[in-house]
Design a protein around this motif. Structure first.
Motif, PDB file in Angstrom:
ATOM      1  N   ALA A   1       6.982 -52.772  23.883  1.00 58.24           N
ATOM      2  CA  ALA A   1       6.177 -53.634  23.000  1.00 58.24           C
ATOM      3  C   ALA A   1       5.950 -53.355  21.652  1.00 58.24           C
ATOM      4  O   ALA A   1       5.908 -54.026  20.653  1.00 58.24           O
ATOM      5  N   GLU A   2       5.516 -52.221  21.415  1.00 59.53           N
ATOM      6  CA  GLU A   2       5.312 -51.612  19.991  1.00 59.53           C
ATOM      7  C   GLU A   2       6.653 -51.617  19.197  1.00 59.53           C
ATOM      8  O   GLU A   2       6.581 -51.888  17.821  1.00 59.53           O
ATOM      9  N   LEU A   3       7.831 -51.117  19.912  1.00 60.65           N
ATOM     10  CA  LEU A   3       8.810 -50.901  19.169  1.00 60.65           C
ATOM     11  C   LEU A   3       9.266 -52.326  18.767  1.00 60.65           C
ATOM     12  O   LEU A   3       9.975 -52.561  17.538  1.00 60.65           O
ATOM     13  N   SER A   4       9.149 -53.265  19.452  1.00 59.49           N
ATOM     14  CA  SER A   4       9.679 -54.433  19.247  1.00 59.49           C
ATOM     15  C   SER A   4       8.881 -55.110  18.069  1.00 59.49           C
ATOM     16  O   SER A   4       9.626 -56.229  17.298  1.00 59.49           O
ATOM     17  N   ARG A   5       7.888 -54.729  17.439  1.00 59.77           N
ATOM     18  CA  ARG A   5       7.118 -55.120  16.508  1.00 59.77           C
ATOM     19  C   ARG A   5       7.891 -54.884  15.108  1.00 59.77           C
ATOM     20  O   ARG A   5       7.816 -55.484  14.118  1.00 59.77           O
TER      21      ARG A   5
ATOM     22  N   ARG B   1      18.678 -46.552  16.443  1.00 60.15           N
ATOM     23  CA  ARG B   1      18.436 -45.053  16.845  1.00 60.15           C
ATOM     24  C   ARG B   1      17.606 -44.673  17.718  1.00 60.15           C
ATOM     25  O   ARG B   1      17.798 -43.890  18.874  1.00 60.15           O
ATOM     26  N   VAL B   2      16.384 -45.417  17.900  1.00 55.69           N
ATOM     27  CA  VAL B   2      15.291 -45.206  18.990  1.00 55.69           C
ATOM     28  C   VAL B   2      15.872 -45.417  20.336  1.00 55.69           C
ATOM     29  O   VAL B   2      15.799 -44.966  21.222  1.00 55.69           O
ATOM     30  N   LEU B   3      16.630 -46.654  20.264  1.00 54.89           N
ATOM     31  CA  LEU B   3      17.106 -47.230  21.780  1.00 54.89           C
ATOM     32  C   LEU B   3      18.139 -46.012  22.137  1.00 54.89           C
ATOM     33  O   LEU B   3      18.126 -45.686  23.408  1.00 54.89           O
ATOM     34  N   ARG B   4      18.978 -45.356  21.266  1.00 53.64           N
ATOM     35  CA  ARG B   4      19.763 -44.505  21.715  1.00 53.64           C
ATOM     36  C   ARG B   4      19.011 -43.075  22.360  1.00 53.64           C
ATOM     37  O   ARG B   4      19.811 -42.484  23.295  1.00 53.64           O
ATOM     38  N   MET B   5      18.033 -42.863  21.513  1.00 52.42           N
ATOM     39  CA  MET B   5      17.288 -41.721  21.983  1.00 52.42           C
ATOM     40  C   MET B   5      16.805 -41.884  23.156  1.00 52.42           C
ATOM     41  O   MET B   5      16.774 -40.989  24.158  1.00 52.42           O
ATOM     42  N   LEU B   6      16.212 -43.321  23.534  1.00 51.24           N
ATOM     43  CA  LEU B   6      15.744 -43.336  24.925  1.00 51.24           C
ATOM     44  C   LEU B   6      16.887 -43.509  25.783  1.00 51.24           C
ATOM     45  O   LEU B   6      16.609 -42.627  27.119  1.00 51.24           O
TER      46      LEU B   6
ATOM     47  N   LEU C   1      10.971 -45.362  12.921  1.00 54.89           N
ATOM     48  CA  LEU C   1      10.854 -46.867  12.803  1.00 54.89           C
ATOM     49  C   LEU C   1      11.977 -47.557  11.972  1.00 54.89           C
ATOM     50  O   LEU C   1      12.020 -48.879  12.448  1.00 54.89           O
ATOM     51  N   ASP C   2      12.344 -46.845  10.944  1.00 57.69           N
ATOM     52  CA  ASP C   2      13.240 -47.612  10.135  1.00 57.69           C
ATOM     53  C   ASP C   2      14.651 -47.612  10.621  1.00 57.69           C
ATOM     54  O   ASP C   2      15.589 -47.900  10.055  1.00 57.69           O
ATOM     55  N   ASP C   3      14.827 -47.157  11.958  1.00 63.80           N
ATOM     56  CA  ASP C   3      16.236 -47.152  12.424  1.00 63.80           C
ATOM     57  C   ASP C   3      16.048 -47.513  14.083  1.00 63.80           C
ATOM     58  O   ASP C   3      15.973 -46.582  14.781  1.00 63.80           O
ATOM     59  N   THR C   4      15.536 -48.483  14.494  1.00 68.24           N
ATOM     60  CA  THR C   4      15.219 -48.831  15.951  1.00 68.24           C
ATOM     61  C   THR C   4      16.579 -48.728  16.748  1.00 68.24           C
ATOM     62  O   THR C   4      16.254 -48.612  18.106  1.00 68.24           O
TER      63      THR C   4
END
Length: 329
Positions: free
Chosen positions: A264-268, A296-301, A291-294
């Motif tokens: 929910a937070e990342l979706s913002r 990449r965040v999904l790949r990290m997850l 936050l500037d590369d969401t």
């Protein structure tokens, strides 16, 4: 009653207002300069109107444009450049009334300016009094400075405020209006966030903030504390966490955060839709995420936790699922 903001002002007064604006935003500006400006402002109604325009322009632009500010740094050696900059700034001040009706039609009231950020965008502003305002993603705020108060109206999103001493001789309280109440800064650095369910969250990192709901008693929130409030009251105080404003550094910090809350937070900060299935909603996430590369965040997850990110519509729609689940997008 003050004259209408669209009324014409003498060119000489506009030049003087431009001169004062540049002087006060020079790094060498002193308290004596600020007191002298206040005396000038109070010496004639036209001066007060011109300075109100100057504050409006500053708030609209988010600070004195660097192309105008630079000549003020070397007054003696670049006199010609400084005079040209003052002339350009005076012209901007003269043009403020031309845009006034359009700004009001857009929903603004009084001497105000509106600032917005898009999804994933962050923006930092210097207000006319020297205070710093940082807008989080998808945020909207009006700046309403007048003779009685320095007011921010937070319509959406979140902000971080670092207040500065007022430049006016008469004290003007610094307030933030958000949701069902008003916050008054008591010399402070604090964050405010409008939440989807209608509540407003506030965290104080320096100084203190007086929280006043529309219907209920006010309370002073000290440094190191945070709370939520609505029109009918204030919730219990809790320790403030600096991770709440990690977004100002372009980071999302998680410490055993539920995946559902993390998503929910990342979706913002991400265009489109990001959802989390119930089967993995309670998975605990920890780490620092950019936050500037969401993407990449999904790949990290996916590389760290037992989840997959199923995408549809070329990544516009993402669903986090348990890794043993497969689906076609």
């Amino acid at each position: 009653m003050a004259d209408a903001p669209s009324a014409a002002l003498p060119p000489r007064v506009l030049d003087e207002a431009a001169e004062w604006l540049m002087r006060l935003h020079d790094s060498a500006a002193t308290d004596a300069d600020r007191r002298a400006c206040e005396r000038w402002r109070q010496s004639h109604p036209d001066h007060a109107r011109a300075w109100a325009r100057a504050e409006l322009l500053m708030n609209k632009l988010g600070g004195l444009p660097s192309a105008l500010a630079m000549p003020s740094l070397a007054r003696s050696s670049r006199h010609g450049g400084r005079r040209a900059a003052i002339g350009r700034l005076a012209a901007l001040l003269a043009a403020v009334p031309a845009g006034w009706l359009g700004w009001r039609f857009a929903g603004e009231r009084g001497w105000t300016a509106e600032h917005r950020t898009a999804t994933g965008e962050r923006r930092e502003l210097q207000l006319a009094d020297g205070s710093r305002l940082t807008l989080d993603t998808a945020s909207a705020v009006d700046v309403r400075f007048d003779a009685a108060q320095r007011l921010l109206v937070l319509h959406a999103g979140a902000i971080l405020v670092a207040t500065a001493p007022d430049t006016a001789a008469a004290h003007r309280p610094f307030r933030v209006q958000a949701g069902g109440g008003t916050l008054e800064a008591l010399g402070t650095r604090f964050s405010v966030r409008r939440e989807e369910e209608g509540a407003t969250a506030v965290a104080v990192f320096e100084g203190a903030v007086r929280v006043t709901p529309e219907r209920g008693a006010s309370r002073v929130l000290p440094a190191g504390q945070q709370t939520r409030f609505g029109a009918d009251g204030i919730e219990a105080f809790a320790p403030a966490d600096e991770s709440r404003v990690a977004w100002t550094r372009g980071m999302l910090l998680a410490d055993a955060m539920r995946l559902a809350d993390f998503a929910a937070e990342l979706s913002r900060y991400r265009p489109g839709a990001l959802r989390c299935e119930a089967a993995v909603a309670g998975l605990r996430i920890s780490g620092a995420f950019p936050l500037d590369d969401t993407d990449r965040v999904l790949r990290m997850l996916v590389s760290t936790y037992p989840v997959d990110a199923l995408t549809r519509l070329r990544g516009y729609w993402v669903t986090l699922v348990a890794r043993n689940i497969s689906a076609q997008g």
